[in-house]
Design an enzyme around this catalytic site. Structure first.
Site, short mmCIF file in Angstrom:
data_model
loop_
_atom_site.label_atom_id
_atom_site.label_comp_id
_atom_site.label_asym_id
_atom_site.label_seq_id
_atom_site.Cartn_x
_atom_site.Cartn_y
_atom_site.Cartn_z
N HIS A 72 11.41 5.48 4.32
CA HIS A 72 11.37 6.65 3.41
C HIS A 72 12.37 6.37 2.28
O HIS A 72 12.23 5.39 1.56
CB HIS A 72 11.68 7.89 4.26
N HIS A 109 1.96 3.59 0.55
CA HIS A 109 2.29 5.01 0.62
C HIS A 109 1.25 5.71 1.48
O HIS A 109 0.08 5.33 1.45
CB HIS A 109 2.30 5.62 -0.79
N ASP A 129 10.07 3.52 -4.98
CA ASP A 129 11.27 2.78 -4.61
C ASP A 129 11.27 1.33 -5.07
O ASP A 129 12.27 0.64 -4.95
CB ASP A 129 11.46 2.81 -3.08
N1 CMC Z 1 3.83 -4.31 3.36
C1 CMC Z 1 2.88 -4.93 4.10
N2 CMC Z 1 1.90 -4.28 4.76
C2 CMC Z 1 1.89 -2.95 4.67
C3 CMC Z 1 2.84 -2.24 3.92
C4 CMC Z 1 3.83 -2.97 3.25
N3 CMC Z 1 4.76 -2.34 2.51
N4 CMC Z 1 2.59 -0.91 4.02
C5 CMC Z 1 1.50 -0.81 4.80
N5 CMC Z 1 1.08 -2.03 5.20
C6 CMC Z 1 -0.10 -2.34 6.02
C7 CMC Z 1 0.14 -2.01 7.48
O1 CMC Z 1 0.65 -3.12 8.19
C8 CMC Z 1 -1.24 -1.61 7.92
O2 CMC Z 1 -2.01 -2.80 8.10
P1 CMC Z 1 -3.07 -2.90 9.32
O3 CMC Z 1 -4.11 -1.89 8.98
O4 CMC Z 1 -3.55 -4.30 9.29
O5 CMC Z 1 -2.30 -2.56 10.56
C9 CMC Z 1 -1.83 -0.90 6.72
O6 CMC Z 1 -1.15 -1.45 5.59
C10 CMC Z 1 -1.63 0.62 6.74
O7 CMC Z 1 -0.24 0.86 6.90
P2 CMC Z 1 0.37 2.07 7.71
O8 CMC Z 1 1.69 1.66 8.26
O9 CMC Z 1 -0.65 2.58 8.69
O10 CMC Z 1 0.53 3.12 6.54
P3 CMC Z 1 1.39 4.43 6.62
O11 CMC Z 1 0.71 5.43 5.77
O12 CMC Z 1 1.66 4.82 8.02
O13 CMC Z 1 2.79 3.97 5.99
C11 CMC Z 1 4.54 3.53 4.50
C12 CMC Z 1 3.22 4.29 4.72
C13 CMC Z 1 5.14 3.97 3.19
C14 CMC Z 1 5.53 3.90 5.63
C15 CMC Z 1 4.27 2.01 4.50
O14 CMC Z 1 3.37 1.67 3.45
C16 CMC Z 1 5.54 1.18 4.40
O15 CMC Z 1 6.18 0.91 5.42
N6 CMC Z 1 5.96 0.77 3.15
C17 CMC Z 1 7.21 0.06 2.97
C18 CMC Z 1 8.37 1.02 2.97
C19 CMC Z 1 8.43 1.83 1.69
O16 CMC Z 1 8.31 1.30 0.60
N7 CMC Z 1 8.65 3.15 1.83
C20 CMC Z 1 8.77 4.07 0.71
C21 CMC Z 1 7.63 5.01 0.63
S1 CMC Z 1 7.52 5.91 -0.91
C22 CMC Z 1 8.94 6.86 -1.11
C23 CMC Z 1 9.38 7.62 0.08
O17 CMC Z 1 8.63 8.19 0.83
O18 CMC Z 1 10.60 7.66 0.25
#
Ligand code: CMC
Length: 428
Positions: A267, A306, A362
């Protein structure tokens, strides 16, 4: 005719008509679907709230596919260009932009509350010199509940208004004190001649000069970053604010929980994690190898992806422009080239394209903060300052919503069935 969803229970042949309102059915309407009279009724299973609306809200609108973000109906691009943080905070709280007189009163009121109790300062002195500023920040916000016990009067409109003003006004002071403590410099008291952001920079960076004056480009850039971070509907920390606040605890305690949620690297801690990642990549030449490791499941590309945006985060677009203005003053951050190359490769790569992973807020914000002289562990705190306005607005909306009660999700129990206790000497 009202929209309804017809469900046929194949086990009993019974049919149920569930009203559809605002594109949703009420999960509680499923409870009537039972096989036996003593049946509890049908539930939905939705870990991480992937498809469950937990509230109605009039504050922030996001269209994740189109990359649209509106605060109270106003596009984020217009607010970033034409508003300032305190005006946007007013909009988020009260639903309308202030008139000139309302704006002046609001700014005056916030400035009246920027000082911290001296004992809060003493409390912060107790932290280790290398304590993470976000740890100090969230603990201090929680401790403020003991300084302002009137905050417990959460059903009193005037008291709530007072606590909201206090929180918005005091968080920059808490953040700046946490930073000065971290680097071992004396605390700087607020200077209310300065703007909200100008005073924050004063409390962070003033040395021996009689009057601190920030660079206007950097001051405006920070203010724009604050506007972009004010609210983002039901994210993890806002859900924490609403969920914890639904127990009717005071807003300081609820906000400590929200700040703790923001601290996490998935986050608000992501901006700090992005910088650490860019430093780890080290050179533009190393980018393809890094992307390969991410695709192989060795970590994530921080600052990408996201839950709601499945296109470019509109805040990231604005931040890229702000970065150019800041770098003209501070000089270019050498990590920018690595970030641009990561973005270029990821936006063409099948893995990221298929999963609709784009840069989020971010990805570039940390580069700006670093160029402005902030250490990496201050980044989540810089996110928390403006998000305070969003948290307290959402808290207020939750408390006034007659549909809301104490947050209490259900579970599907998967443990042992009933069994009798066996004395220790009889256990095999
Ligand atoms: N790098 C590589 N792969 C990713 C990433 C990433 N940053 N984000 C998602 N994926 C992949 C994930 O492995 C999954 O692949 P598969 O379907 O093969 O298992 C797919 O994309 C869907 O991901 P998810 O984890 O189910 O998506 P989510 O909606 O649960 O997670 C998230 C959203 C923001 C937590 C995630 O994209 C992430 O961890 N991003 C990196 C951390 C980040 O930048 N966070 C800031 C978010 S924006 C500002 C805020 O909220 O503070």
């Amino acid at each position: 005719m009202p929209d309804t969803l017809t469900i046929t229970d194949n086990r009993t042949g019974k049919q149920y008509e569930l009203p559809i309102q605002d594109g949703a059915i009420r999960a509680m309407d499923l409870r009537q679907i039972k096989v036996k009279p003593d049946d509890f009724g049908l539930m939905t299973y939705d870990p991480a709230f992937m498809n469950t609306a937990a509230c109605r809200s009039r504050i922030t609108y996001i269209d994740g596919d189109k990359g649209i973000l509106l605060y109270r109906g106003y596009p984020i691009e217009q607010l970033a260009e034409r508003s300032d943080y305190l005006e946007t905070a007013y909009l988020i709280l009260y639903g309308e932009l202030p008139t000139e007189a309302q704006y002046q009163d609001w700014v005056r009121e916030i400035k009246l509350h920027t000082m911290l109790h001296e004992n809060i300062k003493k409390l912060m002195e107790g932290f280790q010199y290398d304590a993470h500023p976000m740890g100090i920040f969230l603990s201090t916000v929680g401790a403020m509940s003991t300084f302002y016990p009137d905050g417990k009067d959460i059903l009193n409109d005037e008291s709530r208004r007072h606590q909201r003003v206090r929180l918005i006004a005091k968080v920059p002071s808490v953040a700046a004190y946490a930073y000065r403590h971290h680097i071992g410099r004396p605390y700087v008291y607020p200077d209310n001649d300065l703007s909200f952001t100008g005073n924050f920079l004063n409390m962070l960076f003033k040395m021996t000069e009689l009057k601190y004056r920030s660079n206007p480009v950097l001051e405006r850039a920070l203010d724009v970053l604050f506007i972009l971070h004010v609210d983002h509907e039901q994210n993890c920390s806002t859900s924490a604010m609403r969920g914890v606040g639904s127990s009717h605890v005071d807003p300081y305690s609820a906000m400590a929980a929200a700040a703790a949620a923001l601290y996490g690297p998935l986050h608000g801690g992501a901006n700090e994690a992005v910088l650490r990642m860019l430093e780890e990549v080290r050179t533009v030449q190393q980018v393809p190898a890094f992307i390969k490791r991410v695709k192989g499941g060795e970590g994530r590309l921080m600052g990408f992806g996201h839950r709601v945006y499945k296109s470019y985060d509109p805040r990231a677009k604005i931040i890229k422009q702000v970065a150019d203005q800041v770098f003209e003053v501070t000089g270019r951050n050498h990590l920018l080239d690595i970030a641009l190359e990561l973005e270029r490769i990821a936006l063409q790569d099948e893995y990221f394209v298929q999963r609709k992973l784009y840069p989020n807020v971010d990805f570039y914000s940390g580069l700006i903060y670093q160029a402005m002289g902030f250490p990496k562990d201050m980044f989540p705190v810089l996110f928390a300052i403006p998000r305070t306005a969003g948290w307290v607005a959402q808290w207020e909306e939750m408390l006034l919503d007659p549909d809301q009660k104490i947050a209490r999700p259900r579970q599907i129990y998967t443990g042992a069935t009933r069994r009798d206790f066996v004395p220790r000497d009889k256990r095999g």
